[in-house]
Design a protein around this motif. Structure first.
Motif, short mmCIF file in Angstrom:
data_model
loop_
_atom_site.label_atom_id
_atom_site.label_comp_id
_atom_site.label_asym_id
_atom_site.label_seq_id
_atom_site.Cartn_x
_atom_site.Cartn_y
_atom_site.Cartn_z
N GLU A 79 0.83 -1.20 0.00
CA GLU A 79 0.00 0.00 0.00
C GLU A 79 0.88 1.26 0.00
O GLU A 79 0.59 2.24 -0.70
CB GLU A 79 -0.88 -0.03 1.24
N GLU A 80 1.95 1.22 0.78
CA GLU A 80 2.80 2.41 0.85
C GLU A 80 3.57 2.61 -0.45
O GLU A 80 3.84 3.75 -0.84
CB GLU A 80 3.73 2.33 2.07
N MET A 111 1.28 4.34 -2.63
CA MET A 111 1.17 5.76 -2.25
C MET A 111 2.35 6.56 -2.82
O MET A 111 2.18 7.71 -3.21
CB MET A 111 1.17 5.90 -0.73
N MET A 112 3.53 5.94 -2.82
CA MET A 112 4.69 6.65 -3.37
C MET A 112 4.45 6.95 -4.86
O MET A 112 4.74 8.03 -5.35
CB MET A 112 5.97 5.81 -3.23
N GLU A 143 1.59 7.18 -6.41
CA GLU A 143 0.54 8.19 -6.54
C GLU A 143 1.07 9.60 -6.28
O GLU A 143 0.77 10.55 -7.00
CB GLU A 143 -0.53 7.93 -5.48
N THR A 144 1.86 9.70 -5.20
CA THR A 144 2.42 11.00 -4.83
C THR A 144 3.30 11.52 -5.96
O THR A 144 3.20 12.68 -6.37
CB THR A 144 3.24 10.87 -3.54
N ALA A 146 6.68 17.16 -1.31
CA ALA A 146 5.91 15.92 -1.42
C ALA A 146 6.63 14.74 -0.75
O ALA A 146 6.17 13.61 -0.84
CB ALA A 146 5.63 15.61 -2.89
N ASP A 147 7.76 15.00 -0.11
CA ASP A 147 8.55 13.96 0.58
C ASP A 147 9.14 12.93 -0.38
O ASP A 147 9.29 11.76 -0.02
CB ASP A 147 7.71 13.20 1.63
N VAL A 203 12.91 8.82 0.01
CA VAL A 203 12.19 7.54 0.13
C VAL A 203 13.14 6.37 0.45
O VAL A 203 12.79 5.46 1.19
CB VAL A 203 11.37 7.19 -1.13
#
Lengths: 409, 263, 393
Positions: free
Chosen positions: C7-8, C11-12, C14-15, C48-49, C53
């Motif tokens: 899931e994470e 998210m990466m 998507e971001t 956006a961080d 990562v």
């Protein structure tokens, strides 16, 4: 609590209700007992607003709606008489939307056989404007002037208008859907606890019930809703600039100017007006243009607007846009025509690649001549157009530009 | 500083297509998004929080359980807490009943200094709920705010966008502001924000939780009633049609322009 | 294809996609045209961080490993392969610190890189030392507590823009491959300057510059790992960083494929969309298959690298061969796919009006830097032979 349900035995699964539901909250599901044979309508209760459209649509009386009558403290409607227009002023000048409201509300007041009044709130010398309102059709003008009221501020304006409504009890109060009107009409309605309908495009009255029938585009979609405030008074609406025609001036018309008794407690204010900074630079006045060349989704990007600008410049007109084009950031908001943009009524409106959603149409359909250029001959804009050109705007518009340039030589 | 943002879930209108036969909206597959004007409200709240360390941003929405997703969206953009005001009894609310329910929920949450709303929602386009909430909370409001000039413990100075320019307005706190597009450029969700929003627990409040008077919520509390909904009979004009080669139609329409005297 | 991403990880993606589409896409032509460094976008990456990562959480990152880096770089490069390089080249410059840095060095440098406040760069290549790093002439001579660096590095991505540099220099010219050491340098140090900025075929938004060391005095605390371990750090860094280049290549290829499919559906010739012609269909089918195969190899490689994290040194798998394979396949695929995308666009593909010519120009670098395709093959073959020798003694 209101309830709505599908009577399983009566539902034949025709899907008519699902088609008609303006909120799209009805889906057709399988019936466990008759797999694949009949479907069953199912209402998403969390999203239903109990409007009753489905009940009317169902030919089999399979939908039961129990709508609670509003329990909100009702008022005795018969105590309320008269039609009011809030006479908005900006820097001491009456806004022109007020003259438009006076012309339309005059008709309502005549049908209801009541006087038409205007309420004027402003600085020390604002009463000098009262006669203008009478010459535009107001029978009475309530004036509250005070140096502290020269510029609009929500708190005192709300208090004064509310107090006056409570005292005089009009049955209808109409305001311009301007930044000022929209800011404090809601506050007035909330304080009185009555209904307010924004951005009406048509107003009429039912003589029997004396209900104001307020029509506006609704639900962000291609539909109109007629809204009533049956059990509360006054019935309040806002109407946008340019929706109605201005009342003509009847020089020397007589009326009553009523100076409202002052009460300083009404001037209590939690905000302070510091200053006004005029800025017309960002304002492209499409509302005043004679010819508007307007673009929508069909333009596909910023580039398309350069083309429209060229045509508009040649014709001495302005560039307009649909919401889709503005949302996509192809052009700035000041160009937007329609429900959430500006209402316009030019001599010629040239719609390029605009399908004609109702929210756009309400912003321009009082144009004298509508020209539409679109690939889809059946879209609403093409049907509404006096001249409809079926084709690719990128092929047609450049040739129009070329032709006009040649003619000008 | 306690900051509250009221947001709404709306259909993404840029997705909406019209059925050319019936003229109706095709609603299938239309996703639900945060009301675009509320994005500016969220961003301004988060900026205010960043400038005033120790502040907290609470986003609140009234709607069905699915509306939780817009709260998570706001959390991914920097809001700290999401509150869903959700109860079947709220169904069918007009702007007055909505403003009442939200104002009761805000009272229930306790202290606040600033409330932000978008200037209007793109589905209803009324712009009435924000000022309505301010009235019911008995606080000042400024609509159409395009810039916050400065803010102190007791007051705030803002620019209010008007048709002919802007007004500079000072207001006491607490205050409710509805904001316009010009106020900022909303940020995109950050990875940290996304991960946090996924984990966040959304508080749900019912009508009983917020102590709402049942006579003032939902359809019961709505003085306006939808009498009928209709697809407008499109103004169909027996217009002149131009079909054919681009060259031909272009000169035909330009000839028409000459005839009506605009060229 | 389904890669069973967490899931994470999703998210990466998507971001990164949001930033790529909302922020990068509208200005990509501008930066390509003007050859400016895209600081405004670096700020967006930071906000956006996306910058940290792959950096462990204890240093302010997200601890998502090489897989995290790959997913972010791929997604960004679908839109622009040059701007994303600010982030990918920073990873390359940061990896030596992650691999060989002590706690003090990690704590000093990683948090600012993870937050996107600072960029990093990797300084190995010299005019006379490309594929053969041992040919370098930059020297670091020890004087008391300091090393004195002299020499010039070239083709340094992020040069001049980055704050933190990992630089390789000879500490003992007599020891060849074992005489090279790695240092952390900071922009602004006395004796550390920047030279000529390269004019390039592609990746024009990226800064490629010379680094000049003129009696640059570097404290011994800035030495990464042990003296003489430089080339080991290079090897370990490249094993981890080549998937990053592969991801850049893959992203460019995937972006070009998307453009080509969309254009083929839209472009009408002979009265029908060109997507209806089998000649075009087969090209698209080959492109899609190549992209997917490259992606599968790259993701598997990234997972393999990440599986080493936290394991004792002995149990760690060597990944030089796989990293080289992933880089080789992805970069060659990028070149093929972008060339074919231009072909499908026809004359328009050659025009700057459409993005595919830029994609083709940007793709080319991926077969060149961090080891040319030929060097990757050497690496692969060398490992094959070693593995075989180990099995059949």
């Amino acid at each position: 609590m209101s309830t709505i349900k599908i009577i399983d035995d009566k539902c034949v699964g025709c899907g008519q209700c699902a088609n008609e539901c303006p909120f799209g909250v009805i889906s057709m599901i399988e019936r466990p007992e008759h797999p694949k044979k009949f479907k069953l309508a199912k209402i998403d209760i969390n999203k239903c607003v109990y409007c009753g459209t489905c009940v009317e649509a169902c030919k089999f009386s399979a939908i039961e709606l129990q709508k609670d009558e509003p329990a909100l403290a009702e008022v005795d409607n018969s105590l309320y008489k008269g039609v009011w227009v809030y006479a908005e002023q900006r820097h001491g000048e009456i806004s022109s939307v007020v003259f438009e409201l006076l012309s339309e509300c005059k008709k309502l007041s005549q049908e209801l056989s009541v006087p038409l009044s205007a309420v004027l709130i402003g600085g020390a010398d604002i009463s000098s404007k009262a006669q203008d309102l009478i010459e535009r059709g107001a029978d009475k003008v309530y004036v509250y002037d005070d140096p502290a009221l020269a510029e609009f501020q929500d708190d005192p304006y709300t208090s004064i208008l509310t107090a006056l409504i409570k005292q005089e009890k009009p049955e209808i109060v109409v305001m311009g859907a301007t930044n000022i009107g929209r800011s404090f009409a809601s506050r007035v309605a909330a304080r009185i606890k009555t209904g307010l309908t924004a951005d009406c495009t048509a107003l009429s009255v039912d003589i029997q019930t004396r209900n104001l029938q307020q029509t506006r585009p609704a639900f962000g979609g291609n539909i109109m809703a007629t809204i009533l405030t049956p059990h509360h008074r006054p019935q309040m609406s806002t109407v946008r600039h340019k929706v109605f025609k201005e009342a003509t001036i009847q020089k020397g018309r007589q009326g009553e100017i009523i100076k409202v008794t002052k009460d300083d407690s009404l001037l209590k204010n939690r905000t302070k007006f510091i200053q006004f900074i005029g800025d017309d630079s960002s304002k492209i006045n499409i509302a005043d243009a004679d010819i508007i060349v307007s673009g929508g989704r069909g333009l596909g990007g910023k580039e398309g607007f350069k083309l429209l600008k060229e045509l508009a410049d040649l014709l001495g007109g302005a560039v307009g846009a649909s919401r889709a084009a503005v949302d996509a950031d192809w052009i700035s908001y000041s160009h937007q025509v329609g429900q959430t943009g500006r209402t316009v009524a030019p001599r010629v409106y040239i719609a390029c690649g605009i399908s004609g959603q109702i929210q756009h149409m309400v912003g321009m359909n009082s144009s004298d001549i509508i020209v539409a250029i679109n690939k889809d001959p059946f879209c609403p804009m093409m049907k509404a157009a006096n001249f409809s050109i079926e084709g690719d705007l990128f092929e047609v518009v450049p040739r129009m530009i070329k032709n006009i340039k040649e003619l000008k030589k | 500083m306690n900051i509250i943002v009221c947001i709404k879930q709306v259909p993404n209108t840029t997705d909406v297509k019209i059925d050319s036969e019936t003229g109706r909206l095709k609603r299938e597959g239309v996703e639900s998004i945060v009301n675009p004007f509320d994005e500016y409200a969220i961003e301004e709240a988060v900026r205010l929080k960043e400038k005033n360390p120790g502040s907290k941003v609470t986003v609140i929405t009234m709607g069905p359980p699915q509306a939780e997703s817009v709260l998570r969206d706001a959390l991914s953009k920097g809001a700290d807490e999401g509150v869903l005001v959700c109860d079947r009894a709220f169904g069918g609310a007009d702007t007055l009943a909505t403003a009442y329910a939200l104002s009761m929920a805000i009272k229930h949450l306790g202290n606040f200094d600033v409330i932000f709303c978008g200037k209007q929602a793109t589905d209803g386009d009324t712009a009435q709920v924000g000022p309505g909430i301010a009235e019911m909370l008995d606080i000042a409001h400024v609509a159409y705010v395009k810039k916050i000039n400065n803010i102190s413990d007791k007051s705030i100075t803002v620019e209010r966008l008007m048709e002919d320019g802007y007004d500079v307005i000072e207001s006491s706190l607490p205050v409710l502001m509805t904001v316009v597009k010009e106020i900022n450029i909303p940020r995109l969700p950050s990875l940290k924000g996304k991960i946090n929003s996924k984990k966040a627990v959304i508080k749900t409040l019912t009508a009983v939780d917020i102590g709402a008077d049942e006579k003032r919520i939902g359809l019961n509390g709505s003085p306006t009633q939808v009498k009928k909904v209709f697809t407008p009979t499109q103004k169909t004009v027996e217009g002149e049609k131009f079909v054919g080669e681009p060259d031909v139609v272009a000169s035909a329409i330009v000839a028409k322009f000459q005839e009506i005297g605009i060229v | 294809m389904e890669y069973f991403l967490t899931e994470e990880e999703q998210m990466m993606i998507e971001t990164a996609r949001n930033v790529a589409i909302e922020k990068v896409k509208p200005i990509r032509e501008h930066y390509d045209e003007k050859e400016e460094f895209p600081w405004e976008i670096v700020k967006e990456f930071a906000q956006a961080d996306l910058c940290g990562v792959y950096i462990p959480e204890e240093y302010g990152g997200f601890g998502k490993g090489i897989m995290g880096l790959v997913l972010v770089v791929e997604e960004l490069c679908k839109v622009d392969g040059a701007i994303a390089l600010t982030l990918a080249a920073t990873a390359l410059g940061t990896l030596p610190i992650l691999i060989a840095g002590n706690e003090a060095q990690k704590n000093k440098y990683l948090p600012d890189i993870a937050s996107g406040k600072k960029l990093a760069a990797f300084g190995l290549t010299e005019a006379g030392a490309g594929s053969d790093a041992t040919g370098m002439s930059t020297t670091a001579v020890k004087e008391g507590d300091y090393y004195i660096l002299n020499g010039t590095k070239c083709f340094i991505t992020n040069g001049g823009e980055a704050e933190t540099y990992t630089i390789f220099a000879k500490t003992n010219p007599l020891r060849g491959a074992r005489g090279i050491s790695c240092f952390i340098l900071e922009k602004g140090m006395k004796g550390f300057d920047f030279g000529k900025k390269e004019k390039k075929m592609g990746i024009k938004a990226s800064s490629t510059r010379e680094l000049i060391f003129d009696n640059c005095k570097v404290h011994k605390d800035q030495l990464l790992g042990k003296e003489g371990h430089g080339l080991m750090i290079v090897q370990a860094t490249l094993d981890n960083s080549r998937p990053g280049v592969a991801a850049q290549a893959l992203g460019i290829a995937a972006g070009a494929l998307d453009e080509a499919v969309a254009y083929a559906r839209k472009r009408v010739q002979f009265g029908q969309p060109i997507a209806s012609f089998q000649g075009i269909q087969h090209m698209l089918a080959d492109m899609a298959t190549e992209v997917e195969a490259a992606r599968a190899l790259l993701y598997a490689t990234a997972r393999m690298i990440d599986s080493n994290v936290g394991k004792p040194e002995k149990e760690k798998k060597r990944t030089s061969k796989e990293s080289a394979m992933a880089k080789l396949l992805c970069s060659e695929t990028a070149m093929k796919v972008t060339t074919n995308a231009v072909q499908i666009f026809g004359g328009y593909g050659y025009s700057r009006e459409y993005p595919v010519e830029k994609m083709m120009r940007d793709a080319k670098i991926t077969t060149l830097y961090e080891g040319t395709s030929q060097i990757q093959k050497n690496e692969i073959a060398l490992n094959l032979i070693k593995e075989s020798a180990a099995k059949n003694k």
